[in-house]
Design a protein around this motif. Structure first.
Motif, mmCIF file in Angstrom:
data_model
loop_
_atom_site.group_PDB
_atom_site.id
_atom_site.type_symbol
_atom_site.label_atom_id
_atom_site.label_comp_id
_atom_site.label_asym_id
_atom_site.label_seq_id
_atom_site.Cartn_x
_atom_site.Cartn_y
_atom_site.Cartn_z
ATOM 1 N N THR A 262 -11.659 -1.502 -15.403
ATOM 2 C CA THR A 262 -11.367 -2.914 -15.206
ATOM 3 C C THR A 262 -9.904 -3.114 -14.830
ATOM 4 O O THR A 262 -9.083 -2.185 -14.920
ATOM 5 C CB THR A 262 -11.660 -3.703 -16.484
ATOM 6 O OG1 THR A 262 -10.741 -3.278 -17.523
ATOM 7 C CG2 THR A 262 -13.096 -3.470 -16.963
ATOM 8 N N LYS A 263 -9.560 -4.326 -14.425
ATOM 9 C CA LYS A 263 -8.169 -4.660 -14.112
ATOM 10 C C LYS A 263 -7.278 -4.431 -15.329
ATOM 11 O O LYS A 263 -6.156 -3.921 -15.205
ATOM 12 C CB LYS A 263 -8.070 -6.115 -13.652
ATOM 13 C CG LYS A 263 -8.731 -6.404 -12.316
ATOM 14 C CD LYS A 263 -7.952 -5.798 -11.169
ATOM 15 C CE LYS A 263 -8.541 -6.211 -9.819
ATOM 16 N NZ LYS A 263 -7.802 -5.600 -8.675
ATOM 17 N N GLU A 264 -7.760 -4.822 -16.481
ATOM 18 C CA GLU A 264 -6.986 -4.631 -17.707
ATOM 19 C C GLU A 264 -6.784 -3.153 -18.003
ATOM 20 O O GLU A 264 -5.691 -2.726 -18.410
ATOM 21 C CB GLU A 264 -7.696 -5.299 -18.885
ATOM 22 C CG GLU A 264 -6.936 -5.221 -20.200
ATOM 23 C CD GLU A 264 -5.564 -5.869 -20.151
ATOM 24 O OE1 GLU A 264 -4.657 -5.381 -20.846
ATOM 25 O OE2 GLU A 264 -5.407 -6.872 -19.406
ATOM 26 N N GLN A 266 -6.730 -0.797 -15.769
ATOM 27 C CA GLN A 266 -5.767 -0.313 -14.780
ATOM 28 C C GLN A 266 -4.334 -0.550 -15.260
ATOM 29 O O GLN A 266 -3.463 0.304 -15.075
ATOM 30 C CB GLN A 266 -5.983 -1.017 -13.442
ATOM 31 C CG GLN A 266 -7.269 -0.626 -12.725
ATOM 32 C CD GLN A 266 -7.439 -1.390 -11.421
ATOM 33 O OE1 GLN A 266 -6.534 -1.432 -10.587
ATOM 34 N NE2 GLN A 266 -8.583 -2.025 -11.261
ATOM 35 N N LYS A 267 -4.094 -1.702 -15.851
ATOM 36 C CA LYS A 267 -2.765 -2.002 -16.392
ATOM 37 C C LYS A 267 -2.397 -1.018 -17.496
ATOM 38 O O LYS A 267 -1.254 -0.546 -17.572
ATOM 39 C CB LYS A 267 -2.727 -3.434 -16.935
ATOM 40 C CG LYS A 267 -2.823 -4.513 -15.874
ATOM 41 C CD LYS A 267 -2.785 -5.901 -16.516
ATOM 42 C CE LYS A 267 -2.905 -6.995 -15.458
ATOM 43 N NZ LYS A 267 -2.924 -8.354 -16.074
#
Length: 284
Positions: A262-264, A266-267
């Motif tokens: 997810t984007k989170e 990835q962070k």
């Protein structure tokens, strides 16, 4: 503790019996083995049958051959084995390869580590390969990273990280996510695992393409991907290798290939990589 051991296998007739024999010889007996026969065209099925017919702890699942891509293929087979089981029946989830030999105390040592250390989420030993008649440390990774052929997860940790991702880089994504959640990845250096064949021997992907795709599917942003590429280029002492890796990475970006995180997440991955960069290279 009860172990669920899932072993993806494709054309492993020459290696699998060594792995399964070493499991039968374990001092810790509370385990179940699911061998996922991933479209083998050799006698792998016959090897598996020998164990399933004589030991109720061994089961098998037969799949059509999945696409042979580093990372995604093995996790795809693993997931098929996992879906056929009830996690409520187990305490430890293992993903083992079909070409390793475990010492008799392997599972017992893993159990002791989990029982005595509640924050341990992922535990394993060190890989050894045969060279000139002796077993020597493989040395392909740092001694604090549990390698893909011998992953053992505490069930609660495995569930919290969302299981394994069907993508290149899965065996680093898991470690990054579990650390972010407060779990520890621990290598037990005295616990040796013999690896019968060299990893990657079956892959046809070029090294530069591999690294470029790996950095992309790991979720690295462009800056960190370029830094990682330069590091690999310096190892090989080749400027062209850097540009080849970058080309593969940018090709994935231009195609907007699907990421399995997810984007989170990835962070989380990029923050962890940036922290490592500052610590190792910038001495911050």
């Amino acid at each position: 503790m009860r172990f669920l051991i899932i072993i993806p296998a494709h054309n492993e007739e020459n290696n699998l019996s060594f792995t399964l024999d070493s499991l039968q010889q374990q001092s810790h007996k509370a385990f179940k083995v699911v061998v996922v026969n991933d479209g083998s065209t050799d006698n792998t099925a016959e090897v598996i049958r020998k164990y399933t017919q004589q030991d109720f702890r061994f089961e098998t699942i037969n799949l059509q051959k999945s696409e042979h891509q580093p990372g995604s293929k093995v996790v795809h087979a693993f997931k098929n084995g996992l879906q056929a089981q009830s996690l409520n029946d187990f305490d430890v989830i293992c993903k083992f390869d079909a070409d390793i030999i475990l010492s008799e105390n392997y599972l017992q040592t893993i159990e002791n580590a989990f029982v005595n250390n509640p924050t341990y989420g992922l535990v394993g030993g060190l890989l050894y390969v045969e060279k000139d008649g002796s077993w020597v440390y493989e040395g392909n990774s740092n001694k604090h990273h549990v390698r893909g052929p011998m992953k053992a997860y505490r069930k609660e940790c495995f569930i919290q990280i969302g299981g394994l991702r069907e993508t290149l880089g899965w065996d680093n994504i898991d470690a990054i996510l579990l650390e972010h959640l407060g779990w520890k990845e621990v290598v037990l250096p005295k616990l040796h695992v013999k690896l019968i064949k060299v990893k990657g021997a079956d892959y046809t992907i070029r090294p530069a393409d591999y690294y470029g795709r790996y950095f992309y599917f790991l979720g690295l942003n462009r800056f960190l991907a370029y830094i990682a590429s330069s590091k690999e280029a310096m190892k090989s002492k080749s400027i062209s290798f850097f540009f080849d890796i970058i080309s593969a990475y940018e090709n994935c970006r231009s195609k907007k290939l699907e990421l399995k995180i997810t984007k989170e997440e990835q962070k989380i991955v990029n923050n962890q990589r940036w922290t490592m960069l500052k610590k190792k290279w910038l001495k911050m």
